[in-house]
Design a protein around this motif. Structure first.
Motif, PDB file in Angstrom:
ATOM      1  N   SER A  29      -1.837  -2.089  12.327  1.00  0.00           N
ATOM      2  CA  SER A  29      -1.841  -1.625  10.938  1.00  0.00           C
ATOM      3  C   SER A  29      -0.858  -0.482  10.762  1.00  0.00           C
ATOM      4  N   ASP A  30       0.409  -0.765  10.996  1.00  0.00           N
ATOM      5  CA  ASP A  30       1.457   0.237  10.822  1.00  0.00           C
ATOM      6  C   ASP A  30       1.773   0.383   9.346  1.00  0.00           C
ATOM      7  N   GLU A  35       1.792  -1.296   3.565  1.00  0.00           N
ATOM      8  CA  GLU A  35       2.531  -1.442   2.310  1.00  0.00           C
ATOM      9  C   GLU A  35       2.528  -2.894   1.847  1.00  0.00           C
ATOM     10  N   GLN A  36       2.728  -3.819   2.786  1.00  0.00           N
ATOM     11  CA  GLN A  36       2.713  -5.235   2.432  1.00  0.00           C
ATOM     12  C   GLN A  36       1.338  -5.673   1.932  1.00  0.00           C
ATOM     13  N   MET A  37       0.273  -5.158   2.558  1.00  0.00           N
ATOM     14  CA  MET A  37      -1.075  -5.468   2.080  1.00  0.00           C
ATOM     15  C   MET A  37      -1.279  -4.948   0.657  1.00  0.00           C
ATOM     16  N   GLY A  38      -0.707  -3.776   0.371  1.00  0.00           N
ATOM     17  CA  GLY A  38      -0.788  -3.246  -0.986  1.00  0.00           C
ATOM     18  C   GLY A  38      -0.123  -4.169  -1.987  1.00  0.00           C
ATOM     19  N   ASN A 101       8.844 -15.640 -10.070  1.00  0.00           N
ATOM     20  CA  ASN A 101       8.968 -14.842  -8.854  1.00  0.00           C
ATOM     21  C   ASN A 101       8.940 -13.343  -9.139  1.00  0.00           C
ATOM     22  N   ASN A 102       9.492 -12.939 -10.304  1.00  0.00           N
ATOM     23  CA  ASN A 102       9.505 -11.503 -10.600  1.00  0.00           C
ATOM     24  C   ASN A 102       8.152 -10.976 -11.056  1.00  0.00           C
ATOM     25  N   ASP A 103       7.122 -11.859 -11.134  1.00  0.00           N
ATOM     26  CA  ASP A 103       5.755 -11.402 -11.401  1.00  0.00           C
ATOM     27  C   ASP A 103       5.102 -10.837 -10.138  1.00  0.00           C
ATOM     28  N   PHE A 104       5.680 -11.154  -8.977  1.00  0.00           N
ATOM     29  CA  PHE A 104       5.035 -10.839  -7.705  1.00  0.00           C
ATOM     30  C   PHE A 104       5.822  -9.801  -6.914  1.00  0.00           C
ATOM     31  N   THR A 105       5.090  -9.049  -6.102  1.00  0.00           N
ATOM     32  CA  THR A 105       5.719  -8.085  -5.202  1.00  0.00           C
ATOM     33  C   THR A 105       5.563  -8.489  -3.734  1.00  0.00           C
ATOM     34  N   PHE A 106       4.690  -9.447  -3.464  1.00  0.00           N
ATOM     35  CA  PHE A 106       4.496  -9.939  -2.098  1.00  0.00           C
ATOM     36  C   PHE A 106       4.866 -11.410  -1.989  1.00  0.00           C
ATOM     37  N   PHE A 107       4.278 -12.234  -2.835  1.00  0.00           N
ATOM     38  CA  PHE A 107       4.501 -13.681  -2.771  1.00  0.00           C
ATOM     39  C   PHE A 107       5.769 -14.081  -3.525  1.00  0.00           C
ATOM     40  N   GLY A 131       4.658 -15.310   1.591  1.00  0.00           N
ATOM     41  CA  GLY A 131       5.074 -13.930   1.738  1.00  0.00           C
ATOM     42  C   GLY A 131       5.070 -13.557   3.203  1.00  0.00           C
ATOM     43  N   GLN A 132       5.552 -12.356   3.497  1.00  0.00           N
ATOM     44  CA  GLN A 132       5.682 -11.916   4.875  1.00  0.00           C
ATOM     45  C   GLN A 132       4.742 -10.748   5.131  1.00  0.00           C
ATOM     46  N   LEU A 133       3.822 -10.915   6.092  1.00  0.00           N
ATOM     47  CA  LEU A 133       2.897  -9.861   6.487  1.00  0.00           C
ATOM     48  C   LEU A 133       3.178  -9.521   7.944  1.00  0.00           C
TER      49      LEU A 133
END
Length: 341
Positions: A29-30, A35-38, A101-107, A131-133
């Protein structure tokens, strides 16, 4: 953009705080993963709002229809019991929405830059998001709708005549399974006949009544079942919880064994959302359900609706058969068989 940035920073800080305070920080959990989880949580919040809001709006119409079966006053201690069936027509405009796509910050969409996906009231079409976790890809298939153009469910309603031409009314439905969803409603109301103050109306067999009622609606839908290298997310169910107060005026005219009735309803509804289902293994790292349910408070709503109602009923001795049409943003039909003891 600033609002989105503030929400992202808030989510990252909140997530990080929970990881620290719950003692679930690990080598994995670095900062980047947090940040990606957020961002993932922000996307889940956005999608939740678009997906379930049409269903909670529809639940209001289903719950407020059919409270007044007649504005006529009954004799003291008269009991009326009815079996009701709601038939709700899902409008096309509320069965789907467009994501970009611009609705999302992860996916991001795996194909194209935009797609039309179903709401909870829509069809079973699905698209893939990814997305990338950390170093691993997270792949998501968007949730299906109930794929029903009409939603039919039964409930029971009963009334008891009290003093001063007043009645207490209760309605109850056990949890009804509707394909990929569950629905339940229960409530209580107080009806008062006011045409008895106008004897000229009574002599013409015209009846008026007012009603104040409260109902609670609960709707739940299959939602997101996401596998990651950090564990299953455990947000396989999303719930809409609606508390509705309604106030209405109804008038009716007797025509032999028939009664024609019209009404006007004002409702105010507090709408809350929560994710549920079996908790995922990611809870060992992050209390994700708790985080999401705190964030879902951001999309709680209070809505006011103005609804018209028309009805025709036919009396056969102590039985009556009735059809009620509620209309406004949505259309809901209520058919019932009632018995007066």
């Amino acid at each position: 953009m600033r609002i989105l940035m503030r929400k992202s920073i808030h989510t990252v800080l909140f997530t990080a705080t929970l990881l620290v305070t719950t003692g679930k920080v690990t080598a994995q959990s670095d900062t980047a993963v947090i940040e990606q989880m957020g961002h993932l949580i922000n996307d889940a919040l956005f999608f939740s709002d678009q997906y379930i809001t049409p269903a909670t709006d529809a639940a209001i119409y289903q719950s407020v229809s059919g409270w007044v079966t007649t504005p006529q006053a009954h004799e003291l201690w008269d009991v009326s019991v009815g079996i009701h069936t709601n038939i709700f027509f899902t409008p096309k405009r509320d069965r789907e929405f467009t994501i970009n796509n611009n609705d999302f910050t992860f996916f991001q969409l795996e194909e194209g830059t935009s797609a039309t996906v179903p709401t909870a009231l829509g069809n079973d079409n699905q698209v893939y998001l990814s997305g990338q976790l950390g170093d691993d890809e997270v792949r998501l298939e968007t949730p299906q709708g109930i794929d029903m153009q009409t939603v039919v469910y039964p409930y029971l309603q009963a009334s008891l005549a009290l003093w001063f031409d007043t009645e207490v009314i209760v309605k109850y439905s056990s949890k009804v399974r509707l394909k990929k969803s569950n629905y339940q409603v229960y409530g209580v109301g107080l009806k008062h006949n006011i045409s008895n103050y106008f004897k000229s109306l009574e002599s013409k067999k015209i009846h008026l009544a007012i009603l104040a009622g409260y109902s609670k609606e609960e709707v739940s839908f299959n939602f997101l079942d996401i596998e990651t290298n950090y564990g299953t997310l455990g947000i396989s169910e999303i719930n809409g919880l609606v508390d509705t107060w309604q106030f209405q005026l109804n008038g009716a005219k007797e025509l032999g064994d028939f009664e024609l009735m019209g009404g006007f309803i004002i409702t105010t509804s507090d709408i809350e959302y929560a994710v549920g289902g079996e908790k995922g293994s990611i809870e060992e790292l992050l209390p994700l359900q708790q985080v999401l349910n705190v964030r879902l408070r951001e999309i709680y709503k209070t809505k006011v609706n103005y609804i018209g109602e028309g009805s025709i009923s036919y009396k056969i001795n102590n039985f009556s058969i009735q059809s009620i049409l509620a209309f406004g943003k949505f259309v809901n039909t209520n058919i019932s068989l009632q018995y007066l003891f």
